[in-house]
Structure formats: C-alpha cells, structure tokens
Design a protein around this motif. Structure first.
Motif, PDB file in Angstrom:
ATOM      1  N   THR A  30      -6.586  -2.448 -18.034  1.00 17.57           N
ATOM      2  CA  THR A  30      -6.787  -3.793 -18.593  1.00 17.57           C
ATOM      3  C   THR A  30      -7.819  -3.756 -19.714  1.00 17.57           C
ATOM      4  O   THR A  30      -7.660  -4.414 -20.754  1.00 17.57           O
ATOM      5  N   GLU A  33      -6.303  -2.433 -22.909  1.00 15.13           N
ATOM      6  CA  GLU A  33      -5.125  -3.125 -23.430  1.00 15.13           C
ATOM      7  C   GLU A  33      -5.298  -3.524 -24.895  1.00 15.13           C
ATOM      8  O   GLU A  33      -4.360  -3.439 -25.693  1.00 15.13           O
ATOM      9  N   CYS A  37      -2.800  -2.198 -27.899  1.00 12.30           N
ATOM     10  CA  CYS A  37      -2.071  -3.165 -28.729  1.00 12.30           C
ATOM     11  C   CYS A  37      -2.291  -2.862 -30.215  1.00 12.30           C
ATOM     12  O   CYS A  37      -1.396  -3.066 -31.040  1.00 12.30           O
ATOM     13  N   THR A  43      -1.492   5.169 -25.849  1.00 15.89           N
ATOM     14  CA  THR A  43      -0.871   5.077 -24.522  1.00 15.89           C
ATOM     15  C   THR A  43      -0.667   6.457 -23.906  1.00 15.89           C
ATOM     16  O   THR A  43      -0.860   6.652 -22.700  1.00 15.89           O
ATOM     17  N   GLN A 125       3.180  -0.755 -16.411  1.00 13.57           N
ATOM     18  CA  GLN A 125       2.250  -1.144 -17.466  1.00 13.57           C
ATOM     19  C   GLN A 125       2.272  -0.145 -18.621  1.00 13.57           C
ATOM     20  O   GLN A 125       2.381  -0.517 -19.791  1.00 13.57           O
ATOM     21  N   TRP A 129       3.683  -0.534 -22.628  1.00 15.09           N
ATOM     22  CA  TRP A 129       2.936  -0.217 -23.843  1.00 15.09           C
ATOM     23  C   TRP A 129       3.667   0.840 -24.661  1.00 15.09           C
ATOM     24  O   TRP A 129       3.717   0.770 -25.883  1.00 15.09           O
TER      25      TRP A 129
END
Length: 309
Positions: A30, A33, A37, A43, A125, A129
């Motif tokens: 989290t 993140e 982005c 990732t 998750q 990504w």
C-alpha cells in the motif's frame, strides 16, 4: 526469520505468524502504490522482494516445525531398497503407531491458508499493477510469485502424502488390521459375515484415525487427507488383485472389504462434517473405482450380493 507466536493457534487452527507477516506485506505494498502508479516497472522489483519474503516465511515455518516433520522424512524421499532400508522397514513393526501431532496440523492448516486466502490477495495486487506496464518484454508480472506457489503446493502435497503413508503403515503393523492379510485369509468359501468380522479391527482403527484427523485439521485439509487415505487403502486392494488377476477366489472378500472401506470413510466424514461435506467428497477415489472395474468382470456371478458393483 523467526516464527513468533510459537504454540499459539488462530480460530483457523493456523499460526498467527503468517497472518501477521502478510498483513505487513499488504501494508508495505500500500505504501508503494504511489510509486508503482508513477513507475509501473517498479512492480517487478516489488514482486521479487515479496517472493523472497514468502520463501523466508516458508523456511521459518519448516524450521519451527522441524520436530514434527522429522518422522515424515522416510516417506518424503524416494524408496531405496538397500540393506539399511530393509532393516528399517523390519524395525517398524516394533514401534508405536504414528499419531498426527497437533503441531503438524497447525503447519498444514497454515500452508493451506497461505495458498487459498493470504497469497491470492498479494498476487492479485501485483498482477493488477503489472497489467499497467506497456511492454514488459519477456518478463510477466506474477511469474516469480507463481514459482513460489508451485513450490508451496508441492511441499503441501508431499507432506500430506507422507502423513497418509504413515497412517497406511499403521494398518500394516498388526495382522488383524493388515488389509491384504484379511483378504488373503478370506477366500470365496468365506461367508460375508465372517469377512465383516475380520474387518472389524481395521474398521475401528480407521474410524478412530479419522476422528483424530478431524480434531487436528481444518475442514478442507481434513477432507483431502481422508480422501487420500481412502485412496491409499484402495491401492492395497488394487495391488493385491492385480497380482492375482487369474485367480478369482479372493474376489468376494475384496468386494466386502471395499464396501466396508467405502462405508467407513464416507460415514465417518459425513458424521463429523454433516452438511459442510460436499457430494463429490463422498465419491469413491480412483483406486476404489479401479478395484470395482476389476471386480465387475466377475459381476454376473454375483448378482445376489449386496456388494455387487
């Protein structure tokens, strides 16, 4: 990495250690993140780090539960029929029957929770990504985590098979519970009630074993191990018949014993789990179906028997 919460179990009959570790992993993801982005390629670095953490978690679990895994080692390795191995087999009749310890239940329950609940959330998750990366080349998001999944599934499966083999060995320690011996001593001349009486000791042992497994394992692991155990017992009947295909004098005894095996496993599981048990869980495993296939060849002469398939 060391396992905390030693000896403590969650309501899922698992160790709290893995839940804590995966909560930390989720919190870490989290935090990153915003970075992923902005720079999706990051990732892959995160995925490698997560995979390393997961391997460390599994290694820590195996180290923590090394004592309860140790008795399974003989059943995890390929059999080598040298003198030492034969001597080891000969000594097994003098040892106590194997009982699945609670700690092993905690470990296998935990591994199952890892596979079914905790890891999929992390994988989802990271793959989400990874899907934002325009061109990842030969690298695919989730590839390293998939490798961990394969490793974890293999270890989980091998441990379960080793447990089942231990339980099968228990049934061969005494002639009164040795399935092949029961069939061999009950030729076609034996009446069904005599064969049923011969099976009583084994049936009692199986029922007690299933009860204990239920107290140790959570539902999904319990069902899987019971069905593997059921299949393993069927394999004993199958190998007995395959080695005597031209001799049908043991077919009647085989029918009765298989029927008792089916009834014992199905009824015990149903009694312990009730409506939670699915219909497919009560279907006879592969080895039992193969036994039935062999016995069906002699079926026309057995129409009056309730054990006719």
């Amino acid at each position: 990495m060391q396992v905390k919460w030693s000896g403590v179990r969650t309501p899922h009959s698992t160790t709290p250690f893995v839940d804590e570790m995966y909560e930390r992993l989720k919190a870490t993801l989290t935090e990153y993140e915003v970075i992923t982005c902005r720079w999706p390629d990051y990732t892959f670095i995160l995925e490698n780090a997560v995979a390393d953490v997961e391997k460390a978690v599994l290694g820590a679990l195996e180290k923590q539960y090394a004592d309860v895994l140790a008795p399974l080692k003989d059943n995890l390795m390929p059999k080598k029929f040298g003198l030492k191995y034969v001597q080891k087999l000969a000594k097994r009749n003098s040892v106590d029957p194997y009982t699945v310890p609670d700690e092993l239940g905690t470990l296998l329950n935990t591994m199952k929770r890892l596979l079914d609940v905790l890891r999929p959330k992390i994988e989802m998750q990271l793959k989400s990504w990874g899907s934002c990366i325009p061109e990842a080349g030969s690298t695919v998001a989730g590839e390293h985590l998939s490798e961990v999944t394969v490793m974890l599934r293999a270890k989980f499966r091998n441990y379960m098979q080793a447990v089942v083999e231990k339980l099968a060995e228990n049934t061969r320690m005494q002639s009164a519970t040795k399935l092949k011996k029961i069939i061999q001593d009950s030729k076609d001349s034996a009446i069904e009630s005599d064969i049923q009486n011969r099976m009583q000791h084994l049936k009692t042992m199986l029922s007690k074993t299933i009860d204990h497994l239920h107290s140790v394992f959570q539902t999904h692991v319990f069902v899987t191990i019971c069905r593997c155990f059921w299949d393993r017992m069927g394999q004993d009947v199958l190998s007995f018949l395959e080695n005597r295909k031209e001799n049908k004098s043991w077919y009647k005894a085989s029918r009765v014993t298989v029927a008792i095996l089916d009834d014992t496993f199905a009824s015990q599981m149903q009694q312990l789990l009730g409506h939670v048990l699915q219909e497919k869980d009560l279907e006879p495993p592969r080895s039992i179906m193969e036994v039935r296939s062999i016995l069906c060849k002699d079926a026309p002469n057995q129409k009056d028997s309730k054990y006719y398939y």
